[in-house]
Design a protein around this motif. Sequence first.
Motif, short mmCIF file in Angstrom:
data_model
loop_
_atom_site.label_atom_id
_atom_site.label_comp_id
_atom_site.label_asym_id
_atom_site.label_seq_id
_atom_site.Cartn_x
_atom_site.Cartn_y
_atom_site.Cartn_z
N PRO A 14 11.79 7.56 7.18
CA PRO A 14 11.46 9.00 7.16
C PRO A 14 9.95 9.22 7.25
N ASP A 15 9.57 10.32 7.86
CA ASP A 15 8.16 10.61 8.11
C ASP A 15 7.30 10.55 6.86
N ASP A 16 7.79 11.07 5.75
CA ASP A 16 6.97 11.10 4.53
C ASP A 16 6.82 9.72 3.89
N GLN A 17 7.56 8.71 4.39
CA GLN A 17 7.46 7.35 3.85
C GLN A 17 6.76 6.39 4.80
N LYS A 18 6.31 6.87 5.95
CA LYS A 18 5.59 6.02 6.89
C LYS A 18 4.16 5.84 6.40
N PRO A 19 3.65 4.62 6.45
CA PRO A 19 2.29 4.37 5.96
C PRO A 19 1.22 5.23 6.64
N GLN A 102 -2.51 0.70 1.36
CA GLN A 102 -2.93 -0.52 2.05
C GLN A 102 -1.82 -1.57 2.01
N LYS A 103 -1.16 -1.68 0.88
CA LYS A 103 -0.07 -2.64 0.73
C LYS A 103 1.06 -2.34 1.73
N ARG A 104 1.38 -1.07 1.90
CA ARG A 104 2.44 -0.70 2.85
C ARG A 104 2.01 -0.97 4.30
N LEU A 135 -4.95 -3.59 11.38
CA LEU A 135 -6.24 -3.11 11.83
C LEU A 135 -6.67 -1.87 11.04
N ILE A 136 -5.74 -0.95 10.86
CA ILE A 136 -6.04 0.24 10.06
C ILE A 136 -6.38 -0.15 8.64
N SER A 137 -5.63 -1.10 8.10
CA SER A 137 -5.87 -1.56 6.72
C SER A 137 -7.27 -2.14 6.55
N THR A 138 -7.67 -3.00 7.49
CA THR A 138 -8.97 -3.66 7.33
C THR A 138 -10.14 -2.78 7.75
#
Length: 168
Positions: A14-19, A102-104, A135-138
Amino acid sequence: MNTNIKIFLLCPVPDDQKPINEYIGLKENQLTNWTTLSKKNYQKKILQLFLSNFLILSFLTSNTIFNDINILTDWILNNLFITNNLLLVLLTVIIFRWKQNQKRFNQTRLFYEEGSWYDGQFWEKPLSLVKNDKLISTQKIEPILQRLYQTCTIFVFIELLLLSLQQL
Protein backbone atom coordinates in the motif's frame (compact mmCIF):
# COMPACT_ATOMS: atom_id res chain seq x y z
CA MET A 1 12.63 3.95 -17.16
CA ASN A 2 9.51 2.21 -18.35
CA THR A 3 10.29 -0.92 -16.27
CA ASN A 4 10.70 1.21 -13.12
CA ILE A 5 7.21 2.60 -13.61
CA LYS A 6 5.81 -0.91 -14.14
CA ILE A 7 7.57 -2.17 -11.00
CA PHE A 8 6.23 0.76 -9.01
CA LEU A 9 2.68 0.26 -10.31
CA LEU A 10 2.72 -3.53 -9.82
CA CYS A 11 4.02 -3.26 -6.26
CA PRO A 12 1.39 -4.75 -3.90
CA VAL A 13 2.59 -2.67 -0.92
CA PRO A 14 0.00 0.00 0.00
CA ASP A 15 1.12 3.55 -0.78
CA ASP A 16 1.34 4.65 2.85
CA GLN A 17 3.71 1.73 3.60
CA LYS A 18 6.14 2.28 0.72
CA PRO A 19 9.53 3.55 1.90
CA ILE A 20 9.63 6.34 -0.70
CA ASN A 21 6.28 7.69 0.48
CA GLU A 22 7.43 7.45 4.09
CA TYR A 23 10.55 9.40 3.10
CA ILE A 24 8.47 12.09 1.40
CA GLY A 25 6.24 12.19 4.47
CA LEU A 26 9.26 12.76 6.73
CA LYS A 27 10.50 15.53 4.44
CA GLU A 28 7.09 17.26 4.55
CA ASN A 29 6.25 16.64 8.22
CA GLN A 30 6.48 19.73 10.45
CA LEU A 31 8.33 17.76 13.12
CA THR A 32 11.04 16.41 10.82
CA ASN A 33 11.23 18.62 7.71
CA TRP A 34 13.79 21.01 9.22
CA THR A 35 16.33 18.20 9.38
CA THR A 36 16.68 18.38 5.60
CA LEU A 37 17.48 22.11 5.52
CA SER A 38 20.82 23.57 4.48
CA LYS A 39 23.49 23.69 7.18
CA LYS A 40 22.95 27.37 7.95
CA ASN A 41 19.15 27.08 8.13
CA TYR A 42 19.44 23.87 10.16
CA GLN A 43 21.62 25.64 12.73
CA LYS A 44 19.17 28.56 12.84
CA LYS A 45 16.29 26.14 13.43
CA ILE A 46 18.12 24.33 16.24
CA LEU A 47 18.92 27.66 17.90
CA GLN A 48 15.34 28.81 17.40
CA LEU A 49 14.00 25.60 18.96
CA PHE A 50 16.37 25.91 21.89
CA LEU A 51 15.56 29.56 22.57
CA SER A 52 11.81 29.20 22.14
CA ASN A 53 11.72 26.20 24.49
CA PHE A 54 13.91 28.02 26.98
CA LEU A 55 11.70 31.13 26.90
CA ILE A 56 8.49 29.13 27.29
CA LEU A 57 9.96 27.14 30.16
CA SER A 58 11.29 30.32 31.77
CA PHE A 59 7.86 31.91 31.54
CA LEU A 60 6.22 28.86 33.10
CA THR A 61 8.70 28.74 35.98
CA SER A 62 9.11 32.48 36.47
CA ASN A 63 7.07 32.51 39.69
CA THR A 64 9.92 30.74 41.51
CA ILE A 65 12.39 33.49 40.72
CA PHE A 66 10.14 36.21 42.08
CA ASN A 67 10.09 34.50 45.47
CA ASP A 68 13.85 34.47 45.90
CA ILE A 69 16.20 36.41 43.62
CA ASN A 70 19.22 34.62 45.12
CA ILE A 71 18.44 31.48 43.16
CA LEU A 72 18.66 33.19 39.77
CA THR A 73 21.68 31.21 38.56
CA ASP A 74 20.17 27.91 39.71
CA TRP A 75 16.92 28.81 37.98
CA ILE A 76 18.70 29.60 34.71
CA LEU A 77 20.83 26.44 34.89
CA ASN A 78 17.78 24.30 35.62
CA ASN A 79 15.85 25.82 32.71
CA LEU A 80 18.80 25.29 30.39
CA PHE A 81 19.10 21.70 31.61
CA ILE A 82 15.40 20.95 31.04
CA THR A 83 15.42 22.66 27.64
CA ASN A 84 18.45 20.64 26.62
CA ASN A 85 16.74 17.43 27.70
CA LEU A 86 13.60 18.32 25.76
CA LEU A 87 15.64 18.82 22.61
CA LEU A 88 17.55 15.58 23.18
CA VAL A 89 14.25 13.70 23.43
CA LEU A 90 12.98 15.40 20.28
CA LEU A 91 16.19 14.54 18.41
CA THR A 92 15.99 10.94 19.61
CA VAL A 93 12.44 10.59 18.26
CA ILE A 94 13.45 12.14 14.95
CA ILE A 95 16.52 9.89 14.67
CA PHE A 96 14.33 6.86 15.36
CA ARG A 97 11.90 7.86 12.59
CA TRP A 98 14.70 8.41 10.05
CA LYS A 99 16.42 5.14 11.05
CA GLN A 100 13.18 3.21 10.58
CA ASN A 101 12.78 4.71 7.12
CA GLN A 102 16.41 3.94 6.25
CA LYS A 103 15.94 0.36 7.44
CA ARG A 104 12.95 -0.10 5.13
CA PHE A 105 14.95 1.29 2.20
CA ASN A 106 17.81 -1.14 2.89
CA GLN A 107 15.60 -4.23 3.17
CA THR A 108 15.28 -6.44 0.12
CA ARG A 109 11.93 -7.76 1.37
CA LEU A 110 9.20 -5.40 2.53
CA PHE A 111 6.68 -6.45 5.15
CA TYR A 112 3.30 -4.86 4.57
CA GLU A 113 -0.27 -5.20 5.74
CA GLU A 114 -3.17 -4.90 3.36
CA GLY A 115 -6.14 -4.68 5.67
CA SER A 116 -5.46 -5.56 9.26
CA TRP A 117 -2.83 -6.91 11.62
CA TYR A 118 -3.31 -10.60 10.83
CA ASP A 119 -2.76 -10.59 7.06
CA GLY A 120 0.78 -9.26 6.81
CA GLN A 121 2.80 -10.32 3.80
CA PHE A 122 6.28 -9.89 2.33
CA TRP A 123 7.11 -8.43 -1.06
CA GLU A 124 10.50 -9.13 -2.64
CA LYS A 125 11.88 -5.97 -4.23
CA PRO A 126 13.25 -6.29 -7.76
CA LEU A 127 17.01 -5.72 -8.10
CA SER A 128 16.61 -2.35 -9.83
CA LEU A 129 14.44 -1.09 -6.98
CA VAL A 130 16.88 -2.44 -4.37
CA LYS A 131 19.71 -0.49 -6.01
CA ASN A 132 17.62 2.67 -6.18
CA ASP A 133 16.51 2.34 -2.55
CA LYS A 134 20.07 1.79 -1.31
CA LEU A 135 21.16 4.87 -3.23
CA ILE A 136 18.45 6.96 -1.57
CA SER A 137 19.45 5.51 1.80
CA THR A 138 23.12 6.38 1.44
CA GLN A 139 22.81 9.68 -0.42
CA LYS A 140 19.74 11.24 1.21
CA ILE A 141 19.06 9.66 4.59
CA GLU A 142 22.58 8.94 5.86
CA PRO A 143 23.70 12.61 5.74
CA ILE A 144 20.59 13.61 7.69
CA LEU A 145 21.32 10.97 10.32
CA GLN A 146 24.98 12.02 10.57
CA ARG A 147 23.92 15.62 11.14
CA LEU A 148 21.44 14.54 13.81
CA TYR A 149 24.08 12.39 15.53
CA GLN A 150 26.47 15.34 15.60
CA THR A 151 23.76 17.58 17.03
CA CYS A 152 22.98 15.00 19.71
CA THR A 153 26.67 14.79 20.59
CA ILE A 154 26.77 18.56 21.05
CA PHE A 155 23.67 18.49 23.24
CA VAL A 156 25.10 15.66 25.35
CA PHE A 157 28.26 17.71 25.81
CA ILE A 158 26.11 20.71 26.86
CA GLU A 159 24.24 18.39 29.22
CA LEU A 160 27.47 17.31 30.90
CA LEU A 161 28.62 20.90 31.12
CA LEU A 162 25.36 21.97 32.75
CA LEU A 163 25.55 19.08 35.20
CA SER A 164 29.05 20.07 36.20
CA LEU A 165 27.97 23.70 36.63
CA GLN A 166 25.07 22.66 38.83
CA GLN A 167 27.43 20.77 41.09
CA LEU A 168 29.41 23.94 41.84
